[in-house]
Design an enzyme around this catalytic site. Structure first.
Site, mmCIF file in Angstrom:
data_model
loop_
_atom_site.group_PDB
_atom_site.id
_atom_site.type_symbol
_atom_site.label_atom_id
_atom_site.label_comp_id
_atom_site.label_asym_id
_atom_site.label_seq_id
_atom_site.Cartn_x
_atom_site.Cartn_y
_atom_site.Cartn_z
ATOM 1 C CB VAL A 196 -0.964 -0.003 1.204
ATOM 2 C CG1 VAL A 196 -0.209 0.285 2.502
ATOM 3 C CG2 VAL A 196 -2.107 0.989 1.008
ATOM 4 C CE1 TYR A 197 3.234 1.387 4.546
ATOM 5 C CE2 TYR A 197 5.498 0.685 4.307
ATOM 6 C CZ TYR A 197 4.376 0.834 5.075
ATOM 7 O OH TYR A 197 4.396 0.414 6.393
ATOM 8 C CB SER A 198 3.296 6.344 -0.534
ATOM 9 O OG SER A 198 3.780 6.663 -1.859
#
Length: 325
Positions: A52-54
């Site tokens: 999920v980053y970023s």
């Protein structure tokens, strides 16, 4: 550099794990490569990231950090020298005005894990993830389904070990019991919020459970988003970084008492407040390796020095007292 075992996984890591959320977010590709080169040079060879980053950044959809790490690993040929940790389960995709992504792109169902691991492997340009972590609990998916999916990935050689992040003590205990009952791989690590300013939740139940079960602890926000570095002393300091606005919750009488204690101990041991904050965590037997980020060579030097710093018992007690909740 000293190596510490991640639970019973057989995977060894340095005393400090580098937080890869900065790659592709606060650091562009060129600077990220330079930071990664430096980390390898100094022996901080474990990187923690997440699919999920970023996604929270405008114009991002997730995968930015993994992509940069993968490009660096491929360009430098350094995969065998690095330990790569990533996560699955948070909401992917571009956000709407309220900050929400696609509802289907989330969770710990077998279907989502199987899709997500392939995406992470592709972005990371690797055949195997050293530690694959459930980013947060998914109460809507049976633990049996999640753990069975992870077991399939380990059997296939795509994942070496698994961990959990942001689990409550009862749910972590239930997950460990489920693994034992069904003969499935167990969560070898927990990634909780834990630092001098955030102690109560972890120390009440999670810490004792991890100690009893031999689960490694790789806590995030080890420097309380930078507050424990000492650079935020008043509201006037909030503009020093993108995280500055979140410091208000720490600027309390207790927060100032912690900073005062850090200053005093740092002077006694010829270190910086950031180094002392990390060394305090490393003095806790339950902690395997705190996660911390850096955006400059000077900050990386802080991490290296913290990894080697051993605080006197009196200094640990002083910090314990000042930060008591």
């Amino acid at each position: 550099m000293e190596q510490r075992q991640l639970g019973r996984s057989g995977i060894a890591v340095p005393p400090i794990i580098f937080g890869g959320n900065v790659f592709g977010w606060t650091l562009d590709k060129e600077v990220s490569f330079r930071i990664l080169d430096r980390l390898l040079d100094v022996g901080l060879t474990c990187i923690d990231t997440a699919d999920v980053y970023s996604a929270w950044a405008p114009g991002h959809q997730g995968g930015e950090s993994e992509t940069i790490i993968g490009e660096w690993l491929a360009a430098r040929g350094t995969r065998s020298r690095m330990t790569i940790l990533t996560k699955v389960g948070m909401q992917m995709g571009p956000r709407d005005a309220q900050g929400n992504g696609p509802k289907h792109a989330v969770g710990l169902s077998r279907r989502w894990i199987m899709q997500s691991v392939e995406d992470s492997l592709r972005r990371l340009r690797t055949d195997v993830i050293d530690l694959y972590q459930a980013h947060k609990d998914d109460p809507e998916t049976p633990l049996e389904e999640t753990l069975q999916a992870f077991a399939e990935l380990i059997k296939a050689g795509k994942v070496r070990a698994i961990g959990a992040s942001n689990y409550s003590a009862p749910r972590l205990k239930q997950a460990l019991e489920t693994s034992a009952k069904l003969g499935l791989p167990r969560y070898e690590t927990l990634q909780p919020l834990y630092n001098l300013m955030d102690r109560a939740v972890f120390e009440a139940e999670l810490g004792p459970l991890c100690a009893a079960e031999g689960v490694g602890v790789i806590n995030y926000y080890a420097l309380a988003s930078g507050f424990l570095s000492g650079k935020y002393r008043s509201e006037a300091d909030f503009g020093k970084s993108k995280r500055g606005g979140g410091m208000a919750k720490y600027l309390t009488p207790r927060g100032h008492a912690v900073l005062d204690a850090l200053d005093a101990v740092a002077k006694e041991v010829a270190a910086t407040p950031a180094q002392v904050s990390l060394a305090w965590l490393l003095a806790k037997p339950v902690v395997t390796a705190p996660i911390a980020s850096a955006t400059s060579d000077a900050q990386i030097d802080d991490l290296v020095k913290a990894a080697a710093l051993r605080l006197p018992a009196a200094a640990v007690a002083r910090l314990d007292a000042a930060s008591a909740e």
